[in-house]
Design a protein around this motif. Structure first.
Motif, PDB file in Angstrom:
ATOM      1  N   PHE A  54       8.466   3.437  12.571  1.00 47.59           N
ATOM      2  CA  PHE A  54       8.021   2.106  12.181  1.00 47.59           C
ATOM      3  C   PHE A  54       8.901   1.096  12.902  1.00 47.59           C
ATOM      4  CE2 PHE A  54       7.229   4.763   8.324  1.00 47.59           C
ATOM      5  CZ  PHE A  54       5.842   4.829   8.471  1.00 47.59           C
TER       6      PHE A  54
ATOM      7  N   ASN B 148       7.200  -5.330  13.276  1.00 47.17           N
ATOM      8  CA  ASN B 148       6.345  -5.727  12.158  1.00 47.17           C
ATOM      9  C   ASN B 148       4.871  -5.442  12.402  1.00 47.17           C
ATOM     10  OD1 ASN B 148       8.516  -6.731  10.676  1.00 47.17           O
ATOM     11  ND2 ASN B 148       8.429  -8.693  11.725  1.00 47.17           N
TER      12      ASN B 148
ATOM     13  N   ASN C 258       2.047  -3.159  12.555  1.00 46.25           N
ATOM     14  CA  ASN C 258       1.775  -1.775  12.159  1.00 46.25           C
ATOM     15  C   ASN C 258       0.811  -1.054  13.101  1.00 46.25           C
ATOM     16  OD1 ASN C 258      -0.595  -2.982  11.400  1.00 46.25           O
ATOM     17  ND2 ASN C 258      -0.512  -2.351   9.257  1.00 46.25           N
ATOM     18  N   SER C 259       0.161  -1.760  14.015  1.00 42.78           N
ATOM     19  CA  SER C 259      -0.696  -1.081  14.981  1.00 42.78           C
ATOM     20  C   SER C 259       0.131  -0.308  16.010  1.00 42.78           C
ATOM     21  CB  SER C 259      -1.618  -2.078  15.693  1.00 42.78           C
ATOM     22  OG  SER C 259      -0.866  -2.953  16.511  1.00 42.78           O
TER      23      SER C 259
ATOM     24  N   TRP D 283       2.944   1.305  15.108  1.00 42.38           N
ATOM     25  CA  TRP D 283       3.676   2.346  14.388  1.00 42.38           C
ATOM     26  C   TRP D 283       3.072   3.711  14.701  1.00 42.38           C
ATOM     27  CZ3 TRP D 283       3.818  -0.185   8.855  1.00 42.38           C
ATOM     28  CH2 TRP D 283       4.626  -1.320   8.900  1.00 42.38           C
TER      29      TRP D 283
ATOM     30  N   LYS E  26       2.779   7.427  13.076  1.00 44.04           N
ATOM     31  CA  LYS E  26       2.961   8.062  11.768  1.00 44.04           C
ATOM     32  C   LYS E  26       2.520   9.522  11.784  1.00 44.04           C
ATOM     33  CE  LYS E  26       0.506   4.693   9.985  1.00 44.04           C
ATOM     34  NZ  LYS E  26      -0.261   3.867   9.075  1.00 44.04           N
TER      35      LYS E  26
END
Length: 182
Positions: free
Chosen positions: A124, A127, A129-130, A132, A134
């Motif tokens: 992560f 800021n 999140n596209s 990130w 996971k």
């Protein structure tokens, strides 16, 4: 001179006992509550050193030329079909790296993941999140098939923090193809 009122004496005594009790409680239970945390921290640090090495698949969190990588207690390693780069860092300011190259090897060797481990890795960064990454799978080993004609290269974690590799020489393959440079 004022007369000592029994109620006032009782309230003063109770107030004094509450203050003493609060100090004793905080001292006693404060120390007790810190003790398990300190023990857990020590146990976690010791256990971290015993975690077996695991290989992390590169899904965009590393440079494109990296297929897999691993992080260890005192460094990291980055893998491609023909190179392994090991970075040793006891402190952030003092890093040393060693690159092992397979000379005249097949840069398009097929990559096969070993046993998938239960742990996943997440990145992560920032800021947005596209960007990130996971649920990246981790593996106990990885194999490059045909790094040389009839020869595979397998990387795996050994005892403790040891990184091990083996060349698997299939029947009729010539082991003399293997040439390593550092």
């Amino acid at each position: 001179m004022k007369k000592n009122n029994p109620l006032r004496i009782l309230l003063g005594l109770v107030s004094f006992l509450v203050i003493v009790w609060a100090i004793a409680f905080q001292h006693l239970f404060g120390a007790v509550s810190r003790l398990p945390q300190e023990i857990m921290k020590d146990q976690a640090l010791q256990a971290f050193g015993k975690v077996p090495l695991y290989f992390i698949k590169n899904e965009g969190q590393q440079p494109e030329e990296v297929d897999y990588y691993l992080n260890a207690k005192h460094g990291a390693a980055y893998f491609s079909a023909t190179e392994t780069t090991m970075v040793f860092a006891r402190q952030e300011a003092s890093k040393t790296s060693v690159k092992k190259s397979l000379l005249n090897a097949n840069e398009n060797a097929a990559l096969v993941s070993g046993e998938e481990l239960p742990g996943k890795v997440n990145y992560f960064l920032g800021n947005d999140n596209s960007s990130w990454v996971k649920d990246v799978p981790t593996y106990a080993s990885m194999r490059y098939e045909n790094v040389y004609d009839g020869i595979d290269l397998v990387h795996r974690g050994g005892d403790g923090e040891a990184l091990e590799y083996d060349f698997i020489v299939h029947p009729h393959a010539d082991y003399r193809q293997i040439i390593m440079g550092y």
